[in-house]
Scaffold this motif. Structure first.
Motif, mmCIF file in Angstrom:
data_model
loop_
_atom_site.group_PDB
_atom_site.id
_atom_site.type_symbol
_atom_site.label_atom_id
_atom_site.label_comp_id
_atom_site.label_asym_id
_atom_site.label_seq_id
_atom_site.Cartn_x
_atom_site.Cartn_y
_atom_site.Cartn_z
ATOM 1 N N UNK A 1 -81.854 -54.876 -84.044
ATOM 2 C CA UNK A 1 -80.454 -55.109 -83.710
ATOM 3 C C UNK A 1 -80.315 -55.503 -82.242
ATOM 4 N N UNK A 2 -81.046 -54.840 -81.356
ATOM 5 C CA UNK A 2 -80.992 -55.187 -79.925
ATOM 6 C C UNK A 2 -81.468 -56.616 -79.699
ATOM 7 N N UNK A 3 -82.515 -57.027 -80.399
ATOM 8 C CA UNK A 3 -83.007 -58.409 -80.272
ATOM 9 C C UNK A 3 -81.947 -59.403 -80.750
ATOM 10 N N UNK A 4 -81.248 -59.066 -81.824
ATOM 11 C CA UNK A 4 -80.203 -59.950 -82.331
ATOM 12 C C UNK A 4 -78.993 -59.991 -81.392
ATOM 13 N N UNK A 5 -78.689 -58.863 -80.752
ATOM 14 C CA UNK A 5 -77.600 -58.849 -79.771
ATOM 15 C C UNK A 5 -77.963 -59.759 -78.601
ATOM 16 N N UNK B 1 -74.105 -48.830 -90.181
ATOM 17 C CA UNK B 1 -74.797 -48.395 -91.397
ATOM 18 C C UNK B 1 -76.060 -47.613 -91.048
ATOM 19 N N UNK B 2 -76.768 -48.080 -90.026
ATOM 20 C CA UNK B 2 -78.031 -47.443 -89.642
ATOM 21 C C UNK B 2 -77.796 -46.103 -88.957
ATOM 22 N N UNK C 1 -88.241 -43.011 -87.346
ATOM 23 C CA UNK C 1 -88.989 -44.215 -86.971
ATOM 24 C C UNK C 1 -88.327 -45.451 -87.570
ATOM 25 N N UNK C 2 -87.870 -45.352 -88.805
ATOM 26 C CA UNK C 2 -87.195 -46.469 -89.466
ATOM 27 C C UNK C 2 -85.907 -46.838 -88.727
ATOM 28 N N UNK D 1 -68.214 -64.737 -84.380
ATOM 29 C CA UNK D 1 -67.482 -63.567 -84.878
ATOM 30 C C UNK D 1 -68.195 -62.951 -86.082
ATOM 31 N N UNK D 2 -68.638 -63.803 -86.998
ATOM 32 C CA UNK D 2 -69.340 -63.294 -88.185
ATOM 33 C C UNK D 2 -70.632 -62.591 -87.798
ATOM 34 N N UNK D 3 -71.360 -63.172 -86.867
ATOM 35 C CA UNK D 3 -72.618 -62.557 -86.419
ATOM 36 C C UNK D 3 -72.354 -61.205 -85.762
ATOM 37 N N UNK D 4 -71.307 -61.160 -84.937
ATOM 38 C CA UNK D 4 -70.934 -59.922 -84.269
ATOM 39 C C UNK D 4 -70.562 -58.841 -85.286
ATOM 40 N N UNK D 5 -69.743 -59.205 -86.268
ATOM 41 C CA UNK D 5 -69.341 -58.235 -87.290
ATOM 42 C C UNK D 5 -70.534 -57.761 -88.110
ATOM 43 N N UNK D 6 -71.458 -58.675 -88.412
ATOM 44 C CA UNK D 6 -72.660 -58.291 -89.170
ATOM 45 C C UNK D 6 -73.519 -57.325 -88.360
ATOM 46 N N UNK D 7 -73.679 -57.601 -87.070
ATOM 47 C CA UNK D 7 -74.469 -56.704 -86.209
ATOM 48 C C UNK D 7 -73.823 -55.321 -86.116
ATOM 49 N N UNK D 8 -72.517 -55.303 -85.903
ATOM 50 C CA UNK D 8 -71.809 -54.018 -85.793
ATOM 51 C C UNK D 8 -71.903 -53.234 -87.100
#
Length: 139
Positions: free
Chosen positions: A88-92, A61-62, A79-80, A49-56
């Protein structure tokens, strides 16, 4: 007699937003139709859950806070922003693998979809929505 006028998306933003959300949801279901089963949102552990919330949060933010410009149906990213979205996609992908019921099947699916960034964003959206519903109903 009831008014049966068809809403105009130009003048009725609520209808336009609802239609866009439905279209996005249907598209997400299509993107994930052949994805192997992942643990249900109700069965996620705190670390998931924490990882999901951090990713979202990072994705919002981005992109969300900036009001990403869309031209010809495509988001205009710096580009940034693009490099950040790739991370983010890799972390998902790593998140999804960690909650896969059959990791080998998930890895096979992920390899077949390695160029389909929208599929990985759809995974995040599916779980973020489910988490929002579960936390919203708890209050």
């Amino acid at each position: 007699m009831a008014d049966t006028k068809t809403p105009d998306p130009q003048t009725d933003p609520v209808e336009s937003t609802a239609a866009a959300e439905l279209e996005a949801e249907l598209n997400d279901e299509e993107l994930l139709a052949d994805m192997p089963e992942l643990r249900s949102p109700a069965r996620l552990r705190m670390r998931h859950k924490n990882r999901l919330l951090a990713l979202a949060t990072r994705m919002h933010k981005r992109l969300g806070a900036k009001g990403v410009k869309v031209k010809d149906g495509r988001a205009k990213l710096t580009m940034d922003d693009m490099l950040g979205m790739l991370d983010i996609c890799a972390e998902i992908d790593e998140f999804a693998e960690s909650i896969a019921i059959d990791r080998d099947a998930y890895e096979e699916w992920a390899e077949a979809n390695s160029d389909n960034h929208a599929a990985f964003i759809a995974i995040l959206m599916r779980y973020q929505e489910a988490m929002g519903e579960s936390t919203g109903s708890a209050s």
